[in-house]
Design an enzyme around this catalytic site. Structure first.
Site, PDB file in Angstrom:
ATOM      1  N   GLY A 170      -4.471  -3.622  -1.556  1.00  0.00           N
ATOM      2  CA  GLY A 170      -5.076  -4.214  -2.747  1.00  0.00           C
ATOM      3  C   GLY A 170      -4.337  -5.454  -3.205  1.00  0.00           C
ATOM      4  N   ASP A 171      -4.948  -6.173  -4.147  1.00  0.00           N
ATOM      5  CA  ASP A 171      -4.363  -7.377  -4.754  1.00  0.00           C
ATOM      6  C   ASP A 171      -4.087  -8.482  -3.736  1.00  0.00           C
ATOM      7  OD1 ASP A 171      -4.398  -5.978  -7.145  1.00  0.00           O
ATOM      8  OD2 ASP A 171      -2.360  -5.218  -6.847  1.00  0.00           O
TER       9      ASP A 171
ATOM     10  N   LYS B 234      -8.673 -11.159  -3.418  1.00  0.00           N
ATOM     11  CA  LYS B 234     -10.116 -11.093  -3.167  1.00  0.00           C
ATOM     12  C   LYS B 234     -10.902 -11.881  -4.212  1.00  0.00           C
ATOM     13  CE  LYS B 234      -9.675  -6.640  -3.435  1.00  0.00           C
ATOM     14  NZ  LYS B 234      -8.211  -6.496  -3.450  1.00  0.00           N
TER      15      LYS B 234
ATOM     16  N   ALA C 221      -9.666  -2.009 -10.388  1.00  0.00           N
ATOM     17  CA  ALA C 221      -9.543  -3.335  -9.785  1.00  0.00           C
ATOM     18  C   ALA C 221      -9.149  -4.365 -10.835  1.00  0.00           C
ATOM     19  CB  ALA C 221     -10.875  -3.732  -9.152  1.00  0.00           C
TER      20      ALA C 221
ATOM     21  N   THR D 129      -8.274 -11.728  -9.938  1.00  0.00           N
ATOM     22  CA  THR D 129      -7.886 -12.909 -10.699  1.00  0.00           C
ATOM     23  C   THR D 129      -8.538 -14.170 -10.137  1.00  0.00           C
ATOM     24  OG1 THR D 129      -5.759 -11.807 -10.900  1.00  0.00           O
ATOM     25  CG2 THR D 129      -5.876 -14.094 -11.664  1.00  0.00           C
TER      26      THR D 129
ATOM     27  N   GLN E  63      -9.820  -2.938  -4.214  1.00  0.00           N
ATOM     28  CA  GLN E  63      -8.689  -2.245  -3.575  1.00  0.00           C
ATOM     29  C   GLN E  63      -8.470  -2.824  -2.157  1.00  0.00           C
ATOM     30  OE1 GLN E  63     -11.116   0.166  -5.355  1.00  0.00           O
ATOM     31  NE2 GLN E  63      -9.897  -0.711  -6.968  1.00  0.00           N
TER      32      GLN E  63
ATOM     33  N   VAL F 117      -2.829 -21.513  -0.567  1.00  0.00           N
ATOM     34  CA  VAL F 117      -1.490 -22.025  -0.865  1.00  0.00           C
ATOM     35  C   VAL F 117      -1.218 -22.108  -2.372  1.00  0.00           C
ATOM     36  CG1 VAL F 117      -1.176 -23.253   1.318  1.00  0.00           C
ATOM     37  CG2 VAL F 117      -2.357 -24.403  -0.571  1.00  0.00           C
TER      38      VAL F 117
HETATM   39  P1  GDP Z   1      -7.308  -9.154  -5.975  1.00  0.00           P
HETATM   40  O1  GDP Z   1      -7.227  -7.862  -6.677  1.00  0.00           O
HETATM   41  O2  GDP Z   1      -7.367  -8.982  -4.492  1.00  0.00           O
HETATM   42  O3  GDP Z   1      -8.394 -10.046  -6.470  1.00  0.00           O
HETATM   43  O4  GDP Z   1      -5.910  -9.905  -6.265  1.00  0.00           O
HETATM   44  P2  GDP Z   1      -5.170  -9.985  -7.699  1.00  0.00           P
HETATM   45  O5  GDP Z   1      -5.900 -10.932  -8.545  1.00  0.00           O
HETATM   46  O6  GDP Z   1      -4.889  -8.639  -8.237  1.00  0.00           O
HETATM   47  O7  GDP Z   1      -3.758 -10.542  -7.251  1.00  0.00           O
HETATM   48  C1  GDP Z   1      -3.610 -11.743  -6.583  1.00  0.00           C
HETATM   49  C2  GDP Z   1      -2.690 -12.636  -7.420  1.00  0.00           C
HETATM   50  O8  GDP Z   1      -2.240 -13.713  -6.634  1.00  0.00           O
HETATM   51  C3  GDP Z   1      -3.399 -13.262  -8.605  1.00  0.00           C
HETATM   52  O9  GDP Z   1      -2.490 -13.452  -9.648  1.00  0.00           O
HETATM   53  C4  GDP Z   1      -3.872 -14.597  -8.050  1.00  0.00           C
HETATM   54  O10 GDP Z   1      -4.031 -15.604  -9.055  1.00  0.00           O
HETATM   55  C5  GDP Z   1      -2.732 -14.941  -7.156  1.00  0.00           C
HETATM   56  N1  GDP Z   1      -3.046 -15.758  -5.977  1.00  0.00           N
HETATM   57  C6  GDP Z   1      -4.164 -15.723  -5.195  1.00  0.00           C
HETATM   58  N2  GDP Z   1      -4.025 -16.545  -4.146  1.00  0.00           N
HETATM   59  C7  GDP Z   1      -2.797 -17.091  -4.255  1.00  0.00           C
HETATM   60  C8  GDP Z   1      -2.047 -18.012  -3.457  1.00  0.00           C
HETATM   61  O11 GDP Z   1      -2.465 -18.472  -2.407  1.00  0.00           O
HETATM   62  N3  GDP Z   1      -0.781 -18.346  -3.901  1.00  0.00           N
HETATM   63  C9  GDP Z   1      -0.253 -17.835  -5.047  1.00  0.00           C
HETATM   64  N4  GDP Z   1       0.978 -18.219  -5.387  1.00  0.00           N
HETATM   65  N5  GDP Z   1      -0.939 -16.964  -5.821  1.00  0.00           N
HETATM   66  C10 GDP Z   1      -2.180 -16.597  -5.417  1.00  0.00           C
HETATM   67  P1  IMO Z   2      -7.732  -4.529  -6.584  1.00  0.00           P
HETATM   68  O1  IMO Z   2      -9.218  -4.486  -6.444  1.00  0.00           O
HETATM   69  C1  IMO Z   2      -3.910  -2.496  -6.036  1.00  0.00           C
HETATM   70  C2  IMO Z   2      -3.885   1.866  -6.458  1.00  0.00           C
HETATM   71  C3  IMO Z   2      -3.142   2.443  -7.637  1.00  0.00           C
HETATM   72  C4  IMO Z   2      -2.742   3.796  -7.073  1.00  0.00           C
HETATM   73  C5  IMO Z   2      -3.938   4.182  -6.219  1.00  0.00           C
HETATM   74  C6  IMO Z   2      -4.938   5.075  -6.908  1.00  0.00           C
HETATM   75  O2  IMO Z   2      -7.257  -5.306  -7.740  1.00  0.00           O
HETATM   76  O3  IMO Z   2      -7.091  -4.908  -5.289  1.00  0.00           O
HETATM   77  P2  IMO Z   2      -6.693   4.808  -8.881  1.00  0.00           P
HETATM   78  O4  IMO Z   2      -6.608   4.112 -10.200  1.00  0.00           O
HETATM   79  O5  IMO Z   2      -7.745   4.290  -7.989  1.00  0.00           O
HETATM   80  O6  IMO Z   2      -6.735   6.296  -9.040  1.00  0.00           O
HETATM   81  O7  IMO Z   2      -5.272   4.519  -8.168  1.00  0.00           O
HETATM   82  O8  IMO Z   2      -4.564   2.951  -5.860  1.00  0.00           O
HETATM   83  N1  IMO Z   2      -4.919   0.842  -6.814  1.00  0.00           N
HETATM   84  C7  IMO Z   2      -4.777  -0.466  -6.598  1.00  0.00           C
HETATM   85  N2  IMO Z   2      -3.713  -1.169  -6.143  1.00  0.00           N
HETATM   86  N3  IMO Z   2      -5.063  -3.124  -6.326  1.00  0.00           N
HETATM   87  C8  IMO Z   2      -6.133  -2.432  -6.765  1.00  0.00           C
HETATM   88  O9  IMO Z   2      -7.342  -2.997  -6.932  1.00  0.00           O
HETATM   89  C9  IMO Z   2      -6.004  -1.041  -6.969  1.00  0.00           C
HETATM   90  N4  IMO Z   2      -6.834  -0.082  -7.404  1.00  0.00           N
HETATM   91  C10 IMO Z   2      -6.152   1.077  -7.300  1.00  0.00           C
HETATM   92  O10 IMO Z   2      -2.041   1.654  -7.986  1.00  0.00           O
HETATM   93  O11 IMO Z   2      -1.635   3.639  -6.217  1.00  0.00           O
HETATM   94 MG    MG Z   3      -6.000  -6.871  -8.064  1.00  0.00          MG
END
Ligand code: GDP
Ligand code: IMO
Ligand code: MG
Length: 422
Positions: A12-13, A16, A39, A42, A224, A412
């Site tokens: 996750g994170d 996306k 989820a 950002t 995720q 980047v």
């Molecule tokens: P998602 O859940 O997959 O949409 O990802 P999140 O938003 O939870 O986490 C990704 C984080 O990395 C966010 O704070 C984004 O703004 C940041 N981010 C995304 N792409 C880049 C990148 O290429 N470089 C940096 N430094 N940050 C990024």
């Molecule tokens: P996005 O879409 C990162 C993790 C939680 C926990 C496990 C189960 O932003 O990538 P839950 O709340 O589903 O019962 O948690 O999954 N988790 C994530 N980790 N990014 C996410 O979503 C997550 N959604 C759940 O931290 O370990």
């Molecule tokens: Mg995320």
């Protein structure tokens, strides 16, 4: 026409939300197919930053249609709050968000159950986001859930009360009494449900998706990551939905033959929030440096993310399960200042080398690393492949060779514009 699918290949994170936002000009329709407000996606552009939990990441593009599919679990309070924030930023959402009748609702008591069940697990807790995801999917699978379409029925309140009473009995068994603030949460939840009923477009999304598919390609947005998938992730340290490509079929009602590109998103390193195995985790100052440079703190919970090197065993596994046709590598800039960069290429388990992700979550994994020279140059200003340092391109080519899938896009920086298309 096809459904192209964006999925996370790690825990996750991966970024996306940014990618869906970047790709949306090519698609009129963006559809979330699983997960819920666990989820946090950002998006950054024009000096503004938004974190979306339920609303698809196409919302900021004009004339986009954003579908919350049947595979999603929805907390009406969080959804309404999110929409309020988007509107407050001057972005209209009217008519742009459609909600599937078959999406399940997260009740306030689902959240209480999530907390109670995590507390009961003690040291073995999953590290859930406590948004009620597990209990809501449990009710869906055990055929007692409430669905978004139910808010349109005259017997909705009765159905709600029946399910709530079942939850209260469970909570009593778990020794988790509800306080006065829970009553307030119920009032707020019922108000949001009323808003859903009167202000929202609740649809037969599988028909809508297949009709819209006749007019153009659709982008399906996963939440995720593959290593949190309920079947293929490091069970039981997973979420409760199908985060892999197949989840887009069941979470939207599209046939497998309609799937086009499978876009796998991964960070140039790895992170994980919550408990569970993380073979290449760095519990030292290198991990701390990745966390600092990458601002690795949860978008939904604010928790510090665990950080480590890229894990190609896990990545190849995720690519295999979803059939990724192209890869997007995120956050390359976070590694601008490393003398050496390592990549896990295999595991050693009890002395034996393997390139397979093990079944046992407690397997004593020792990663086998390959080392690369760091590029030690800023990359955030790069916009084309020829701007990128050779050491970074060597790293990318190694990943392509190891996975057999082209890396089409290198991110980047967090902003929409900070991208290199290959
Ligand atoms: P998602 O859940 O997959 O949409 O990802 P999140 O938003 O939870 O986490 C990704 C984080 O990395 C966010 O704070 C984004 O703004 C940041 N981010 C995304 N792409 C880049 C990148 O290429 N470089 C940096 N430094 N940050 C990024
Ligand atoms: P996005 O879409 C990162 C993790 C939680 C926990 C496990 C189960 O932003 O990538 P839950 O709340 O589903 O019962 O948690 O999954 N988790 C994530 N980790 N990014 C996410 O979503 C997550 N959604 C759940 O931290 O370990
Ligand atoms: Mg995320």
């Amino acid at each position: 026409m096809k459904v192209d699918v964006v999925i996370g290949l790690q825990w996750g994170d991966e970024g996306k939300g940014k990618i869906v936002d970047v790709l949306t000009p090519k698609y009129k329709v963006v559809a979330r197919f699983q997960g819920g407000p666990n989820a946090g996606h950002t998006l950054e552009f024009d000096g503004k930053k938004f974190v979306l939990h339920t609303v698809p990441s196409g919302i900021f593009r004009k004339n986009s249609v954003n579908i919350i599919g049947n595979g999603v679990v929805v907390d009406p309070v969080i959804l309404m709050d999110e929409i309020k924030k988007i509107n407050a930023a001057g972005v209209p959402t009217g008519g742009k968000i459609l909600l599937s009748k078959k999406a399940h609702l997260i009740l306030p008591t689902h959240r209480a159950l999530d907390a109670a069940q995590e507390a009961a697990k003690g040291g073995a807790k999953i590290g859930s986001t406590l948004k009620g995801i597990g209990p809501a999917y449990t009710d869906k699978v055990s055929r007692s859930g409430l669905r978004a379409g139910d808010v349109l029925r005259p017997d909705f309140l009765q159905k709600y009360d029946d399910l709530k009473q079942k939850h209260l009995a469970l909570l009593r068994q778990l020794g988790y009494p509800l306080g006065a603030e829970e009553q307030e949460k119920e009032t707020e939840w019922l108000q949001s449900v009323e808003q859903l009923r009167t202000e929202f477009t609740i649809i037969d999304s599988e028909y809508e998706v297949n009709e819209l598919l006749k007019q153009g390609n659709i982008l399906a947005e996963g939440a995720q990551g593959s290593m949190l998938d309920v079947d293929f992730g490091s069970y039981p340290f997973v979420t409760s939905s199908s985060t892999v490509c197949a989840g887009a079929c069941t979470g939207l009602g599209v046939a497998p033959s309609k799937i086009g590109e499978v876009i796998g998103i991964f960070k140039a390193y790895c992170t994980r929030v919550g408990s569970g195995p993380f073979p290449t985790e760095l519990s030292d100052e290198v991990g701390e440096k990745l966390r600092r440079q990458g601002s690795e703190f949860g978008s939904t919970t604010g928790r510090a993310r665990r950080c480590g090197w890229l894990d190609l065993v896990a990545l190849r596994y995720s690519i295999m399960v979803s059939g990724a046709t192209q890869l997007f590598m995120m956050k390359a800039d976070v590694m601008d200042n490393f003398d050496t960069i390592k990549v896990g290429v295999a595991y050693k388990i009890n002395g034996a080398a393997t390139d397979r992700y093990p079944y046992e979550v407690d397997a004593p994994i020792e990663p086998v690393y390959k080392e690369f020279r760091g590029w030690k140059k800023p990359t955030s200003g790069c916009r084309t492949e020829k701007d990128l340092p050779q050491e970074l391109l060597d790293y990318v080519q190694f990943i392509e060779q190891q996975t057999g899938v082209p890396v089409k896009f290198i991110s980047v920086g967090p902003d929409r514009s900070e991208t290199v298309l290959r």
